[in-house]
Design an enzyme around this catalytic site. Sequence first.
Site, PDB file in Angstrom:
ATOM      1  N   TRP A 166      -1.793  39.795   4.693  1.00  0.00           N
ATOM      2  CA  TRP A 166      -1.836  38.954   5.139  1.00  0.00           C
ATOM      3  C   TRP A 166      -0.531  39.153   6.117  1.00  0.00           C
ATOM      4  O   TRP A 166       0.625  38.663   6.389  1.00  0.00           O
ATOM      5  CB  TRP A 166      -1.183  37.590   4.050  1.00  0.00           C
ATOM      6  CG  TRP A 166      -2.011  36.908   3.376  1.00  0.00           C
ATOM      7  CD1 TRP A 166      -3.471  37.797   2.725  1.00  0.00           C
ATOM      8  CD2 TRP A 166      -2.393  36.057   2.185  1.00  0.00           C
ATOM      9  NE1 TRP A 166      -3.767  37.081   1.850  1.00  0.00           N
ATOM     10  CE2 TRP A 166      -3.036  36.627   1.378  1.00  0.00           C
ATOM     11  CE3 TRP A 166      -1.602  35.169   1.587  1.00  0.00           C
ATOM     12  CZ2 TRP A 166      -3.499  35.051  -0.231  1.00  0.00           C
ATOM     13  CZ3 TRP A 166      -1.123  34.421   0.728  1.00  0.00           C
ATOM     14  CH2 TRP A 166      -2.543  34.482   0.164  1.00  0.00           C
ATOM     15  N   GLU A 278       6.734  34.842  24.719  1.00  0.00           N
ATOM     16  CA  GLU A 278       7.027  34.897  23.141  1.00  0.00           C
ATOM     17  C   GLU A 278       7.966  34.907  22.498  1.00  0.00           C
ATOM     18  O   GLU A 278       9.010  34.207  23.086  1.00  0.00           O
ATOM     19  CB  GLU A 278       6.927  36.699  23.139  1.00  0.00           C
ATOM     20  CG  GLU A 278       5.022  37.312  22.447  1.00  0.00           C
ATOM     21  CD  GLU A 278       5.275  37.317  21.145  1.00  0.00           C
ATOM     22  OE1 GLU A 278       5.557  36.996  20.722  1.00  0.00           O
ATOM     23  OE2 GLU A 278       3.879  37.656  20.493  1.00  0.00           O
TER      24      GLU A 278
END
Length: 494
Positions: A166, A278
């Site tokens: 994940w 970012e």
Amino acid sequence: MKKHLTSLRAYLEELREIGDLREIDDEVSTELEAGAVIRYAVENQLPAPLFNRLAGHRPGYRILGAPGALSSLPEARWARVALSLGLEPGTHPLAIVDELAAALDAEPIPPVEITDAPCQQNVLLGDEATLDAFPVPLVHVGDAGRYLNTWGVIIVRSPDGSWTNWAITRVMAADSRTLVVMINPPQDIGKIYAMWKERGEPMPAALVQGSEPAIPFAGGMALPSGRDESGYLGGYFGEPLEVTRCRTVDLQVPASAEIVVEGHVSLDETLPEGPMGEFFGYISGQPRQRPVFHVSAITHRDDPILPVVSAGKPVEEVHTVVGPTHAAEVLRNLRGAGLPVTAAWLIPEGSCTLAAITVPREWRQWGGGIHTTTRMLTRAIANVVLRPKVGFWITRILVLDDDLDPTDLRDLAWGFATRCHPVQGQVLIEDQLFTPLHIIYTAAEMQTLSGPKMAYDCLLSPDADKRPVSTAFEQNFPEHIKRRARALWDRPGS
């Protein structure tokens, strides 16, 4: 006892209860406007905004902004992180790190599969499986497109079924049925993608949005390759997570998720992805060809909520995830190496590229006296901190006495400025790997993603006759004087 919040909606109720959620009923556009509101909230430490009306979208389709950013509560700035991880809102961040570190050695508890899961209250298949109904935002001026994934996890599994990963990674919407995924070879998702390439089959994937609040923290951890995040969280909470089986791919997803996008990642089709705002605080990177994700199904809850992060100048969710979770890995590694460490912290305000490590005054008594000078100890600590995967992020390390709180910027600035010799305090560590999102390295270094890093010896002499006396309240005064001073300030003024 941790309080396991098993859905995003349970988490929202906790935020409401502590006054850290702001519902916005005015109509808001997903074209930069929602992103601007989120960014303003993050930079000013305001309540998490829940947008209830989004221009051009059906009623009930909502966006939650700043889901894991610093809180609006002055006495509990890390409340959103603490609540997500089942802890009290006022938990100190170093205590959060200790809980995460302890779970690294806990026995993993795998998830349990259920049917009739909330995430499949609505199932879109075939031509109906489009993103058109969902409020996918354009977050920053300069982003290459609308990013569906800023706070979810993409779930992939190795072809032999032995490892399910994940991961948080960038996922941009190319059109209503096509996504573009940022997959880098060194990352775990890149390793699994390479396995599917070797097999010659497209990689099954599921993009999960609005899962229970602890999942993004596990998705951002630097767990060892081959270890499942779902099992780690089961061990952390002492009970299994609930998952359900996807409709069109052989994967399991968190049962309470708000939105799940199923599909396959192509082995040969690519589209340009990036740049995007970012976590270093800049619109980062040039457009690069990235693998295409073809949507085969979308499932969602009634009135789905899409969590959105405005990545950028600290402190936002990348920093609140990476700071505690990577610090937990660093702390475990340092203790495992037998080093005398009391705390580890990746400083969120420094985009988690700056690590602070504290040691006790009696550090010479540890490890049989191997480290005889502060410089030797600093280098030994740095060599452990810079191990992959955590070390990819970090460019500088401060090693300090534990009379300082590494989460307190005042302590850090004071300790660095007054305890680190301008020349002799620097310990150069060369030829270290870093992430491609760093902007400080030269073009030549970017080609190899390898360059120098620095550790700073900010340790006072452990010898009593050489150690300066601090004027700080906790260190300078005897206990009876401190009790008297506190009592006078606690007394109501006349």
